[in-house]
Scaffold this motif. Structure first.
Motif, mmCIF file in Angstrom:
data_model
loop_
_atom_site.group_PDB
_atom_site.id
_atom_site.type_symbol
_atom_site.label_atom_id
_atom_site.label_comp_id
_atom_site.label_asym_id
_atom_site.label_seq_id
_atom_site.Cartn_x
_atom_site.Cartn_y
_atom_site.Cartn_z
ATOM 1 N N THR A 54 4.872 9.785 -12.354
ATOM 2 C CA THR A 54 4.290 8.812 -11.442
ATOM 3 C C THR A 54 4.471 9.277 -10.005
ATOM 4 O OG1 THR A 54 4.893 7.026 -12.979
ATOM 5 C CG2 THR A 54 4.285 6.402 -10.728
ATOM 6 N N THR A 66 12.149 -1.612 -6.811
ATOM 7 C CA THR A 66 10.955 -1.357 -7.625
ATOM 8 C C THR A 66 11.335 -1.388 -9.105
ATOM 9 O OG1 THR A 66 10.083 0.058 -5.852
ATOM 10 C CG2 THR A 66 9.029 0.219 -8.015
ATOM 11 N N LYS A 67 10.857 -2.382 -9.806
ATOM 12 C CA LYS A 67 11.303 -2.623 -11.182
ATOM 13 C C LYS A 67 10.845 -1.535 -12.158
ATOM 14 C CE LYS A 67 7.382 -5.700 -12.225
ATOM 15 N NZ LYS A 67 6.986 -7.050 -12.680
ATOM 16 N N GLU A 68 9.825 -0.766 -11.783
ATOM 17 C CA GLU A 68 9.341 0.282 -12.687
ATOM 18 C C GLU A 68 10.334 1.438 -12.827
ATOM 19 O OE1 GLU A 68 7.548 -1.035 -10.305
ATOM 20 O OE2 GLU A 68 5.845 -2.007 -11.326
ATOM 21 N N TYR A 69 11.311 1.517 -11.907
ATOM 22 C CA TYR A 69 12.252 2.632 -11.919
ATOM 23 C C TYR A 69 13.636 2.177 -12.384
ATOM 24 C CZ TYR A 69 8.593 4.574 -8.952
ATOM 25 O OH TYR A 69 7.391 4.994 -8.452
#
Length: 215
Positions: free
Chosen positions: A140, A185-188
């Motif tokens: 990403t 950032t919750k995606e990480y």
């Protein structure tokens, strides 16, 4: 009698003049040799590692040679951090442009050899960053992950003819990774990336080839 006095005085004058001129001759000779290959263009590479690892092709211009006490270099590096997984399930890769300046002190000097200690300061400008996950097999791109910062470093090394090798320690004056953004950032996986994001220091080696030129 007067002729002998005059001749003796003249010979003494020549001897004293020769003695006085000797230090000036040595000074001129030293300055002349000190200007040999005084300006140079550098090309080389640095490699450093701690939890993260990086490779940095570099170019620079410098003044001074192995005969001079002080040398200085001003240049550019292209730093690539964590280009591959390296056995980890997830990591952050970055690419940076560095503007750097270094000052070297030749502790031992010679015609074609020197032993030196040096200090360097660099400004890091992030140009790209990405998050990689082995588990999901994803990459990403996210420019917000990397920050701009300064670093300082200390080196010890040697120069043989036109090759210069060094061992160095580099310390970041601010984090290379935007830790606040990473946390929010919750995606990480903040905790999984903690060691990578909080690293500030590393040990490295460098190899440089000097190409002399005249101005």
């Amino acid at each position: 009698m007067n002729r002998k006095v005059i001749i003796t005085a003249f010979l003494c004058f020549l001897m004293l003049n020769s003695i006085w001129a000797q230090p000036d001759y040595r000074r001129i000779k030293k300055e002349r040799f000190g200007r040999i290959e005084y300006y140079h263009f550098d090309i080389g590479v640095d490699a450093a590692a701690n939890y993260n690892y990086s490779f940095s092709p570099k170019i620079a211009v410098g003044i001074g040679s192995s005969r001079n006490l002080l040398n200085a270099d001003f240049g550019l590096k292209y730093n690539i951090r964590n280009p591959y997984f390296g056995g980890r399930d997830e990591y952050i890769s970055t690419q940076e442009i560095l503007l750097c300046a270094s000052l070297r002190l030749n502790v031992i000097r010679g015609k074609s050899f020197s032993l030196f200690v040096a200090g360097e300061i660099a400004s890091h400008w992030a140009i790209n960053s990405a998050y990689h996950s082995r588990l999901s097999d994803t990459r990403t791109s996210d420019a917000n992950l990397a920050d701009d910062y300064f670093s300082v470093g200390a080196k010890i090394g040697f120069k043989i003819k036109r090759w210069r090798a060094s061992l160095y320690y580099e310390y970041d004056l601010a984090p290379a990774i935007n830790q606040k953004y990473l946390f929010e950032t919750k995606e990480y996986n903040y905790y999984g990336l903690y060691k990578s994001a909080f690293e500030r220091g590393r040990i490295g080696v460098g190899l440089t080839y000097e190409i002399p030129f005249k101005i």
